[in-house]
Design a protein around this motif. Structure first.
Motif, PDB file in Angstrom:
ATOM      1  N   LEU A  81       0.829  -1.205   0.000  1.00  0.00           N
ATOM      2  CA  LEU A  81       0.000   0.000   0.000  1.00  0.00           C
ATOM      3  C   LEU A  81       0.864   1.255   0.000  1.00  0.00           C
ATOM      4  N   TYR A  82       0.260   2.332  -0.442  1.00  0.00           N
ATOM      5  CA  TYR A  82       0.925   3.637  -0.392  1.00  0.00           C
ATOM      6  C   TYR A  82       0.421   4.359   0.851  1.00  0.00           C
ATOM      7  N   VAL A  83       1.333   4.713   1.738  1.00  0.00           N
ATOM      8  CA  VAL A  83       0.984   5.406   2.978  1.00  0.00           C
ATOM      9  C   VAL A  83       1.779   6.709   3.044  1.00  0.00           C
ATOM     10  N   ALA A  84       1.079   7.817   3.117  1.00  0.00           N
ATOM     11  CA  ALA A  84       1.733   9.122   3.220  1.00  0.00           C
ATOM     12  C   ALA A  84       1.103   9.900   4.363  1.00  0.00           C
ATOM     13  N   VAL A  85       1.914  10.672   5.074  1.00  0.00           N
ATOM     14  CA  VAL A  85       1.421  11.487   6.188  1.00  0.00           C
ATOM     15  C   VAL A  85       1.960  12.902   6.040  1.00  0.00           C
ATOM     16  N   GLN A  86       1.063  13.853   6.069  1.00  0.00           N
ATOM     17  CA  GLN A  86       1.468  15.260   6.022  1.00  0.00           C
ATOM     18  C   GLN A  86       0.588  16.061   6.970  1.00  0.00           C
ATOM     19  N   ASP A  87       1.231  16.726   7.929  1.00  0.00           N
ATOM     20  CA  ASP A  87       0.526  17.529   8.929  1.00  0.00           C
ATOM     21  C   ASP A  87      -0.528  16.707   9.669  1.00  0.00           C
ATOM     22  N   GLY A  88      -0.199  15.428   9.925  1.00  0.00           N
ATOM     23  CA  GLY A  88      -1.107  14.567  10.662  1.00  0.00           C
ATOM     24  C   GLY A  88      -2.209  13.946   9.832  1.00  0.00           C
ATOM     25  N   ILE A  89      -2.275  14.282   8.541  1.00  0.00           N
ATOM     26  CA  ILE A  89      -3.295  13.726   7.642  1.00  0.00           C
ATOM     27  C   ILE A  89      -2.710  12.507   6.944  1.00  0.00           C
ATOM     28  N   VAL A  90      -3.334  11.355   7.145  1.00  0.00           N
ATOM     29  CA  VAL A  90      -2.844  10.098   6.583  1.00  0.00           C
ATOM     30  C   VAL A  90      -3.593   9.782   5.295  1.00  0.00           C
ATOM     31  N   SER A  91      -2.844   9.565   4.212  1.00  0.00           N
ATOM     32  CA  SER A  91      -3.428   9.167   2.932  1.00  0.00           C
ATOM     33  C   SER A  91      -3.088   7.711   2.673  1.00  0.00           C
ATOM     34  N   LEU A  92      -4.113   6.921   2.349  1.00  0.00           N
ATOM     35  CA  LEU A  92      -3.938   5.495   2.076  1.00  0.00           C
ATOM     36  C   LEU A  92      -4.448   5.183   0.679  1.00  0.00           C
ATOM     37  N   SER A  93      -3.673   4.460  -0.100  1.00  0.00           N
ATOM     38  CA  SER A  93      -4.133   4.008  -1.407  1.00  0.00           C
ATOM     39  C   SER A  93      -3.495   2.669  -1.726  1.00  0.00           C
ATOM     40  N   GLY A  94      -4.119   1.952  -2.644  1.00  0.00           N
ATOM     41  CA  GLY A  94      -3.662   0.621  -2.986  1.00  0.00           C
ATOM     42  C   GLY A  94      -4.828  -0.348  -2.941  1.00  0.00           C
ATOM     43  N   THR A  95      -4.530  -1.635  -2.928  1.00  0.00           N
ATOM     44  CA  THR A  95      -5.564  -2.658  -2.980  1.00  0.00           C
ATOM     45  C   THR A  95      -5.436  -3.612  -1.794  1.00  0.00           C
ATOM     46  N   VAL A  96      -6.561  -3.833  -1.101  1.00  0.00           N
ATOM     47  CA  VAL A  96      -6.605  -4.804  -0.018  1.00  0.00           C
ATOM     48  C   VAL A  96      -7.420  -6.011  -0.466  1.00  0.00           C
ATOM     49  N   GLU A  97      -7.379  -7.064   0.317  1.00  0.00           N
ATOM     50  CA  GLU A  97      -7.978  -8.328  -0.094  1.00  0.00           C
ATOM     51  C   GLU A  97      -9.496  -8.282  -0.166  1.00  0.00           C
ATOM     52  N   ARG A  98     -10.148  -7.714   0.876  1.00  0.00           N
ATOM     53  CA  ARG A  98     -11.607  -7.752   0.954  1.00  0.00           C
ATOM     54  C   ARG A  98     -12.163  -6.378   1.304  1.00  0.00           C
ATOM     55  N   TYR A  99     -13.403  -6.153   0.908  1.00  0.00           N
ATOM     56  CA  TYR A  99     -14.055  -4.868   1.146  1.00  0.00           C
ATOM     57  C   TYR A  99     -14.138  -4.539   2.628  1.00  0.00           C
ATOM     58  N   GLY A 100     -14.431  -5.551   3.437  1.00  0.00           N
ATOM     59  CA  GLY A 100     -14.586  -5.322   4.863  1.00  0.00           C
ATOM     60  C   GLY A 100     -13.341  -4.814   5.553  1.00  0.00           C
ATOM     61  N   MET A 101     -12.184  -4.962   4.913  1.00  0.00           N
ATOM     62  CA  MET A 101     -10.930  -4.515   5.518  1.00  0.00           C
ATOM     63  C   MET A 101     -10.773  -3.004   5.473  1.00  0.00           C
ATOM     64  N   ILE A 102     -11.459  -2.363   4.524  1.00  0.00           N
ATOM     65  CA  ILE A 102     -11.251  -0.923   4.328  1.00  0.00           C
ATOM     66  C   ILE A 102     -11.645  -0.125   5.579  1.00  0.00           C
ATOM     67  N   SER A 103     -12.863  -0.338   6.058  1.00  0.00           N
ATOM     68  CA  SER A 103     -13.326   0.429   7.222  1.00  0.00           C
ATOM     69  C   SER A 103     -12.503   0.097   8.462  1.00  0.00           C
ATOM     70  N   LEU A 104     -12.068  -1.165   8.584  1.00  0.00           N
ATOM     71  CA  LEU A 104     -11.278  -1.553   9.749  1.00  0.00           C
ATOM     72  C   LEU A 104      -9.901  -0.896   9.734  1.00  0.00           C
ATOM     73  N   VAL A 105      -9.254  -0.902   8.581  1.00  0.00           N
ATOM     74  CA  VAL A 105      -7.943  -0.251   8.459  1.00  0.00           C
ATOM     75  C   VAL A 105      -8.057   1.227   8.800  1.00  0.00           C
ATOM     76  N   GLU A 106      -9.045   1.895   8.239  1.00  0.00           N
ATOM     77  CA  GLU A 106      -9.190   3.337   8.474  1.00  0.00           C
ATOM     78  C   GLU A 106      -9.502   3.629   9.937  1.00  0.00           C
ATOM     79  N   ALA A 107     -10.322   2.786  10.579  1.00  0.00           N
ATOM     80  CA  ALA A 107     -10.649   2.987  11.994  1.00  0.00           C
ATOM     81  C   ALA A 107      -9.415   2.823  12.868  1.00  0.00           C
ATOM     82  N   LEU A 108      -8.590   1.824  12.582  1.00  0.00           N
ATOM     83  CA  LEU A 108      -7.363   1.605  13.365  1.00  0.00           C
ATOM     84  C   LEU A 108      -6.362   2.734  13.161  1.00  0.00           C
ATOM     85  N   VAL A 109      -6.275   3.237  11.944  1.00  0.00           N
ATOM     86  CA  VAL A 109      -5.352   4.344  11.672  1.00  0.00           C
ATOM     87  C   VAL A 109      -5.779   5.595  12.433  1.00  0.00           C
TER      88      VAL A 109
END
Length: 233
Positions: A164-192
């Motif tokens: 995945l592409y992970v970038a942080v600027q001024d505390g703002i985290v940008s995530l892009s790329g492909t994960v295995e399943r749809y359900g992982m998206i909300s979980l990843v963002e919540a943990l971040v």
């Protein structure tokens, strides 16, 4: 996760406290000497009974005319001699293992400048102030990115951070790329979002498999839903 979001990680432990029986001049002198706007008032066992502030002391300068709860409180403080009479009680407190976000919301909802931190017995362990809570968001971007990659993706989600592409600027985290399943998206963002210093998460993640309408026992292309991730030990 690292657990840095706990109140214990940001609270001040070198705290001036005031005994219930401390006279007015002693309280005023302590606040002036330490350069603080207020202090917890503790009983003989170190338990927090209330909080006394410069504002409470200044109530003595306010007239005590009128009726109702506020007028009675002002009158009591105007006539008060000891900390027990001058303090605001009960104190709004928080535990050392509570999340700093809850501390911030508690402080805001009660419109207080500082929260005494108490242990399970109600004894004073420290104080968390607005400045202490704001310190969480002063964390360097590189430290935030490192925790997102190492703790959230690798350890929590068993996802190879390099995928995945992970970038942080001024505390703002940008995530892009492909994960295995749809359900992982909300979980990843919540943990971040739980990582110290994260102000906002901007997710642009795609999925290999949209699993929203797939039953857990149904076979899917390439195997069964719920199969073990190749990054899971």
């Amino acid at each position: 996760m690292t657990g840095q979001r706990k109140v214990s990680a940001v609270m001040t432990t070198d705290v001036v406290s005031v005994p219930l029986g401390a006279p007015f001049k002693t309280v005023a002198g302590l606040l002036e000497e330490r350069g603080v706007g207020g202090a917890p008032v503790v009983d003989g066992h170190g338990r927090v009974a209330g909080v006394v502030s410069r504002g409470d002391l200044l109530e003595r300068e306010v007239g005590h005319r009128g009726f109702g709860p506020r007028a009675r409180r002002v009158r009591r403080k105007a006539e008060g001699v000891f900390a027990a009479d001058l303090m605001s009680s009960p104190a709004v407190t928080i535990g050392p293992d509570e999340d700093v976000v809850r501390a911030a919301r508690l402080r805001e909802s009660h419109r207080v400048h500082r929260l005494p931190v108490v242990d399970a017995e109600g004894a004073l362990a420290g104080v968390v102030s607005r400045a202490d809570l704001l310190r969480v968001f002063l964390r360097p971007d590189e430290d935030i990115r490192e925790e997102v990659c190492d703790e959230v993706l690798a350890k929590e989600m068993y996802v190879d951070p390099r995928s995945l592409y992970v970038a942080v600027q001024d505390g703002i985290v940008s995530l892009s790329g492909t994960v295995e399943r749809y359900g992982m998206i909300s979980l990843v963002e919540a943990l971040v979002r739980r990582v110290d210093g994260v102000v906002e998460v901007r997710g642009h993640l795609k999925v290999e498999l949209d699993d929203r309408d797939i039953h857990p026992d149904e076979p899917v292309a390439g195997g069964w839903f719920g199969r073990r991730s190749p990054y899971r030990p």
